[in-house]
Design an enzyme around this catalytic site. Structure first.
Site, PDB file in Angstrom:
ATOM      1  N   ASP A 127      -2.967   2.202  -4.262  1.00  0.00           N
ATOM      2  CA  ASP A 127      -3.014   3.350  -2.983  1.00  0.00           C
ATOM      3  C   ASP A 127      -2.645   4.599  -3.887  1.00  0.00           C
ATOM      4  O   ASP A 127      -2.641   5.029  -2.902  1.00  0.00           O
ATOM      5  CB  ASP A 127      -1.820   2.494  -2.620  1.00  0.00           C
ATOM      6  CG  ASP A 127      -2.150   3.624  -1.319  1.00  0.00           C
ATOM      7  OD1 ASP A 127      -3.067   3.233  -0.662  1.00  0.00           O
ATOM      8  OD2 ASP A 127      -1.372   3.846   0.078  1.00  0.00           O
ATOM      9  N   ASP A 165      -8.490  -1.487  -0.936  1.00  0.00           N
ATOM     10  CA  ASP A 165      -8.872  -0.726  -0.757  1.00  0.00           C
ATOM     11  C   ASP A 165      -9.008  -0.365  -2.780  1.00  0.00           C
ATOM     12  O   ASP A 165      -8.711   0.521  -3.099  1.00  0.00           O
ATOM     13  CB  ASP A 165      -7.374   0.290  -0.853  1.00  0.00           C
ATOM     14  CG  ASP A 165      -7.035   0.761   0.362  1.00  0.00           C
ATOM     15  OD1 ASP A 165      -8.591   1.058   0.896  1.00  0.00           O
ATOM     16  OD2 ASP A 165      -6.563   1.548   1.029  1.00  0.00           O
ATOM     17  N   ASP A 316       1.911   0.751   9.108  1.00  0.00           N
ATOM     18  CA  ASP A 316       1.314   1.241   7.877  1.00  0.00           C
ATOM     19  C   ASP A 316       1.813   2.104   7.058  1.00  0.00           C
ATOM     20  O   ASP A 316       1.030   2.417   6.261  1.00  0.00           O
ATOM     21  CB  ASP A 316       0.028   1.961   9.087  1.00  0.00           C
ATOM     22  CG  ASP A 316      -1.281   0.992   9.641  1.00  0.00           C
ATOM     23  OD1 ASP A 316      -1.416   0.415   9.265  1.00  0.00           O
ATOM     24  OD2 ASP A 316      -1.205   1.558  10.939  1.00  0.00           O
TER      25      ASP A 316
END
Length: 342
Positions: A127, A165, A316
Site C-alpha cells: 500500500d 493492489d 477502509d
C-alpha cells in the site's frame, strides 16, 4: 491512488484464530462463540451449498454485532446486520500466525462441507505507506509466510484472493523501482506454492473498472504468473457496479488466455461514490450499499463467482470519521445494510 483497499484485519481481532478450528468444530459451526449460548435469534447458519459453497464464519464482527443487538432487544438493527452476518466473507490472514489461521478457517469450513475464502495481503512494501502500509519485512519473510499459509490449508478446500493492489502499485509507479522485480518473483512464488495444493483455487488481484484500461495491466498479470492461477479478481474492496466489473473483467480475460475471474460485490450495490475527493472515493464513501450476495451462479460463464472479499462494515481507513483500516464500524455497517435491498 486508484485502487487502495485499506482492508487488513487488525491483529487484535485475530487472537481467537489460533484456536478457531477447534472451537468452531466443537460448536458445530453454528454458534457465535464465547462461554454462553448465543440467543437463538442470532444463530448463523450456512447458505445453500449448491449456489454458495463459501463458508459462513459464525464468529465474525458482524455476527457478534448481531448477537449484541439481539440481546439488547434492538430487533430492527439486528435484522439489518443479519444481512451481513449470514453471508460468507473473506478471511484476511494476518502476518503472525498464518499456518494456524489458515488451518483453523479451512478446518471449520471443511467440517461444514464448504470452502474457505482466504485473502492474502502481506506483500513487502504494501500500500505504498498509506492507510494499509506494512507487509512482510522482505522477500524471504514473505516466502516463509506463504509456505506457512500453504501448510495450514493442506489438502482442504480453499479459494485464495492474492495480494490486493500488488499489481496496480507496480503499474502506477507507486511501488519503487528497486522493489518491482522482486514483487513479480514473489507473486509467481505464491501462485506456484498455492496451486501445488490439491483443492486450492487462486485468483490474483487485477484492479477495478475505474482504475484504468486492461491494456495497462494484462502484461503485468502475465509476468506475475496468471497462467498458473485459476484466474483474477476484480473490484476488491471497491464499489464499481457488477455490470461494469464484468465488462472490465471480460476485456482483461480476452488478453490473458480467457482466464476466468471473480468479482467483489460486497459494497457495490449503489456503484462508486463520485462526489468527493477523487483520491479517497474508495475510502469509507457515504451512501453505498451491499451488493449481490455471494454465489457461484453468475450471469456470465467467465465469472466464477460473486464474492464478498472485503468484509462489509470494516473500515477502509481513518477517513470520513472511520477507525483504523480493518476495524469494525457498526454505524457504517448499518448504513450499508439499510441502503440495500433484500
Amino acid at each position: 491512488m486508484y485502487g487502495s483497499q485499506g482492508t487488513p484485519v487488525p491483529f487484535g481481532t485475530r487472537a481467537s484464530a489460533l484456536v478457531l478450528g477447534a472451537a468452531l468444530l466443537l460448536a458445530g459451526c453454528s454458534s457465535g462463540g464465547g462461554d454462553k449460548k448465543p440467543d437463538a435469534g442470532a444463530k448463523i447458519t450456512q447458505q445453500p451449498g449448491g449456489a454458495d459453497p463459501i463458508w459462513v464464519n459464525p464468529d465474525t464482527n458482524a455476527a457478534r454485532q448481531l448477537a449484541a443487538y439481539t440481546k439488547a432487544g434492538k430487533t430492527a438493527d439486528a435484522e439489518q446486520i443479519r444481512k451481513i452476518a449470514e453471508q460468507p466473507t473473506g478471511e484476511w490472514i494476518g502476518p503472525e500466525n498464518p499456518k494456524a489461521e489458515a488451518q483453523g478457517f479451512t478446518e471449520a469450513a471443511d467440517k461444514a462441507g464448504r470452502t474457505a475464502l482466504l485473502v492474502l495481503y502481506n506483500i513487502p512494501h504494501r500500500d505504498c505507506g498509506q492507510y494499509s502500509q506494512g507487509g512482510a519485512g522482505d522477500g524471504d519473510a514473505y516466502r516463509a509466510w506463504i509456505d506457512a499459509v500453504a501448510q495450514g490449508i493442506a489438502d482442504r478446500s480453499a479459494t485464495v484472493i492474492l495480494e490486493p493492489d500488488a499489481l496496480l502499485h507496480l503499474v502506477d509507479g507507486c511501488t519503487p523501482a528497486q522493489f518491482q522485480d522482486e514483487r513479480y518473483d514473489l507473486l509467481n512464488y505464491a501462485i506456484t506454492e498455492l496451486k501445488s495444493l490439491k483443492h486450492t483455487k487462486v485468483y490474483l488481484d487485477a484492479g477495478n473498472a475505474g482504475w484504468g484500461h486492461p491494456d495497462e495491466i494484462y502484461q503485468p498479470l502475465q509476468r506475475a504468473g496468471i497462467a498458473k492461477a485459476d484466474g483474477f479478481a476484480v473490484n476488491v474492496s471497491n464499489f464499481y457496479s457488477t455490470e461494469d466489473s464484468v465488462s472490465y473483467g471480460k476485456q482483461l480475460s480476452a488478453k490473458t488466455g480467457n482466464k476466468h475471474f471473480v468479482i467483489d460485490t460486497s459494497r457495490n450495490g449503489n456503484g462508486p461514490y463520485t462526489a468527493g475527493d477523487e483520491d479517497e472515493n474508495w475510502c469509507n464513501p457515504p451512501g453505498r450499499s451491499l451488493g449481490e450476495t455471494p454465489t457461484t451462479k453468475t450471469a456470465d460463464p467467465l465469472v466464477d463467482a460473486y464474492l464478498w472479499i472485503k468484509r462489509p462494515g470494516e473500515s477502509d481507513g481513518e477517513c470520513k470519521g472511520g477507525p483504523k483500516a480493518g476495524e469494525w464500524w457498526p454505524t457504517y455497517a448499518l448504513k450499508l445494510a439499510k441502503a440495500s435491498t433484500p
